[in-house]
Design a protein around this motif. Structure first.
Motif, PDB file in Angstrom:
ATOM      1  N   ALA A  72       0.830  -1.203   0.000  1.00  0.00           N
ATOM      2  CA  ALA A  72       0.000   0.000   0.000  1.00  0.00           C
ATOM      3  C   ALA A  72       0.868   1.258   0.000  1.00  0.00           C
ATOM      4  O   ALA A  72       0.534   2.251  -0.648  1.00  0.00           O
ATOM      5  CB  ALA A  72      -0.942  -0.008   1.197  1.00  0.00           C
ATOM      6  N   ALA A  88      -3.163   3.842  -2.609  1.00  0.00           N
ATOM      7  CA  ALA A  88      -3.594   2.492  -2.995  1.00  0.00           C
ATOM      8  C   ALA A  88      -4.555   1.831  -2.017  1.00  0.00           C
ATOM      9  O   ALA A  88      -4.418   1.948  -0.807  1.00  0.00           O
ATOM     10  CB  ALA A  88      -2.373   1.599  -3.170  1.00  0.00           C
ATOM     11  N   LEU A  95      -5.931  -2.282  -1.634  1.00  0.00           N
ATOM     12  CA  LEU A  95      -5.323  -3.560  -1.995  1.00  0.00           C
ATOM     13  C   LEU A  95      -6.353  -4.469  -2.645  1.00  0.00           C
ATOM     14  O   LEU A  95      -7.402  -4.756  -2.079  1.00  0.00           O
ATOM     15  CB  LEU A  95      -4.702  -4.227  -0.769  1.00  0.00           C
ATOM     16  N   PRO A  97      -1.563  -3.425  -5.326  1.00  0.00           N
ATOM     17  CA  PRO A  97      -1.954  -2.080  -4.907  1.00  0.00           C
ATOM     18  C   PRO A  97      -2.566  -1.304  -6.074  1.00  0.00           C
ATOM     19  O   PRO A  97      -1.936  -1.123  -7.113  1.00  0.00           O
ATOM     20  CB  PRO A  97      -0.625  -1.452  -4.452  1.00  0.00           C
TER      21      PRO A  97
END
Length: 82
Positions: free
Chosen positions: A16, A27, A29, A48
């Motif tokens: 991330a 980001a 996930l 990500p």
């Protein structure tokens, strides 16, 4: 799916932190999996992706794997560690 263990949480945090693998943005996930290929959803195969590239109009969930890969010139399964 079981909760993440310590190693998986550390791996997820590191991914991330890198940002979206398409644009570098903040980001989320994405759990990449394919039941057809025998891959079940797990915390070991994360990618990500920002909101746009995760669930937005040009996102993995919206376009599907092949169209997403073609549009963004990438192989999301390789990004996920398959």
């Amino acid at each position: 799916m079981k909760p993440m263990n310590t190693a998986q949480r550390k791996h997820a945090a590191n991914l991330a932190e890198k940002g979206c693998c398409v644009c570098g943005g903040v980001a989320l996930l994405h759990h990449e999996h394919s039941k057809a290929r025998g891959f079940m959803k797990s915390h070991d195969h994360l990618v990500p992706l920002c909101w746009e590239h995760h669930v937005g109009p040009t996102g993995r969930h919206t376009l599907g794997r092949e169209a997403f890969d073609d549009m963004h010139n990438m192989d999301i399964w390789r990004e996920a560690g398959y």
